[in-house]
Write an enzyme that holds these catalytic residues in place. Structure first.
Site, PDB file in Angstrom:
ATOM      1  N   SER A 178       0.789  -1.210  -0.110  1.00 57.25           N
ATOM      2  CA  SER A 178      -0.155  -0.056  -0.047  1.00 57.25           C
ATOM      3  C   SER A 178       0.906   1.259  -0.013  1.00 57.25           C
ATOM      4  O   SER A 178       2.101   1.244   0.469  1.00 57.25           O
ATOM      5  CB  SER A 178      -0.741  -0.267   1.053  1.00 57.25           C
ATOM      6  OG  SER A 178      -1.584   1.267   1.471  1.00 57.25           O
ATOM      7  N   TYR A 183      -3.692  -0.597   9.871  1.00 53.55           N
ATOM      8  CA  TYR A 183      -3.488  -0.783   8.438  1.00 53.55           C
ATOM      9  C   TYR A 183      -2.039  -0.422   8.087  1.00 53.55           C
ATOM     10  O   TYR A 183      -1.276  -1.055   7.469  1.00 53.55           O
ATOM     11  CB  TYR A 183      -4.510  -0.084   7.763  1.00 53.55           C
ATOM     12  CG  TYR A 183      -4.493  -0.122   6.357  1.00 53.55           C
ATOM     13  CD1 TYR A 183      -5.228  -1.285   5.762  1.00 53.55           C
ATOM     14  CD2 TYR A 183      -3.917   0.434   5.496  1.00 53.55           C
ATOM     15  CE1 TYR A 183      -5.161  -1.738   4.380  1.00 53.55           C
ATOM     16  CE2 TYR A 183      -3.791   0.496   3.790  1.00 53.55           C
ATOM     17  CZ  TYR A 183      -4.726  -0.810   3.543  1.00 53.55           C
ATOM     18  OH  TYR A 183      -4.405  -0.924   1.896  1.00 53.55           O
TER      19      TYR A 183
END
Ligand code: NAP
Length: 250
Positions: free
Chosen positions: A142, A155
């Site tokens: 990510s 996350y």
């Protein structure tokens, strides 16, 4: 010929999170490149199965627990006899101010996004070694493998760690002909970013910062995924490739 090196003909790929979004796009690209695809999903991957027909087999499993890993591998081998590629794509995000962030929101994200990724990679790498075939592992990272994000601490932790284990597994497994690499998608229009895209202010801020001037789509990942799954990337090890419309370079 160079384009032959991108072919996945005769290869068997496991792709987690195959029912929607980026995982579905990767399944489609792999099948178009010639692979048989085992899609792992919590809910049936009905749409993906319709798109891919006989080139697709759906394993239903909840990847929040490592207990499902032996069954995922066994069903893959029972169906297609081998495995050559693993894409660790399934992932979740929980949004909450860090000052209030709950243990549940920490553990659920870390389990799916990191713990299962590590142990599924280990199980598949053992199979690659037993097959004496080498293989390809692609971890979906990510922008938050590089940045901190806002209100998404578990996350960000999980995706930073994904970039870390991509390098560490690569260091240990390159000698077996196993390439472990990552893809760091930018801001892509999928369920994962639905809440962000609904937030007018955040959505406009994000769009204004993307040099390409648009959100990404699952199709945007297809080239990078096929490259890293194919012999075209045989000397690429431990690298996380951003597919981000220029976000990180800005
Ligand atoms: P998505 O549309 O929400 O897809 C996530 C996938 O993971 C779905 O198939 C989901 O299944 C599956 N999944 C979640 N928890 C699972 C579990 N416990 N067991 C099995 N499958 C599970 O999001 P996406 O954008 O395609 O995300 C794919 C990957 O890209 C994720 O790792 C995400 O973090 C990463 N990523 C996305 C973006 C973005 O902008 N979209 C950016 C960077 C990285 P269900 O549908 O059943 O929940």
């Amino acid at each position: 010929m160079i384009l032959d090196k991108f072919s996945l003909k005769g290869k068997v790929a496991i792709v987690t999170g195959s029912n929607t979004g980026l995982g579905q796009g990767i399944c489609k690209a792999f099948a178009e490149a010639g692979a048989k695809v085992v899609g792992v999903s919590r809910r049936p991957s009905t749409e993906t199965a319709e798109m891919l027909g006989n080139n697709f087999y759906n394993v239903i499993a909840d990847l929040s627990s490592c207990a499902v890993i032996p069954s995922v591998l066994k069903q893959t081998l029972d169906k297609f006899g081998r495995v050559d590629i693993l894409v660790n794509n399934a992932g979740i995000i929980k949004r909450e101010d860090s000052i209030d962030f709950s243990e549940g929101n920490w553990d659920s994200v870390m389990n799916v996004n990191l713990k299962t990724v590590f142990f599924l990679s280990q199980a598949v790498a053992r199979q690659f070694i037993a097959q004496k075939s080498g293989g390809k592992i692609i971890n979906i990272a990510s922008m938050l493998s590089y940045q901190g994000g806002i209100r998404v601490p578990s996350y960000a932790a999980s995706k930073s760690a994904i970039k870390g284990i991509t390098m560490s597994l690569s260091n240990e497994w390159a000698k077996y002909g196993i390439n472990v690499n990552g893809i760091a998608p930018g801001y892509m229009a999928t369920n994962n970013t639905e809440a962000l895209r609904q937030d007018g202010e955040r959505s406009a801020d994000i769009l204004a910062r993307i040099p390409a001037g648009r959100w990404g789509t699952p199709e945007d990942l297809e080239g990078a995924a096929v490259f890293l799954a194919s012999s075209a990337s045989d000397y690429v090890n431990g690298f996380t490739l951003a597919v981000d419309g220029g976000w990180l370079g800005r």
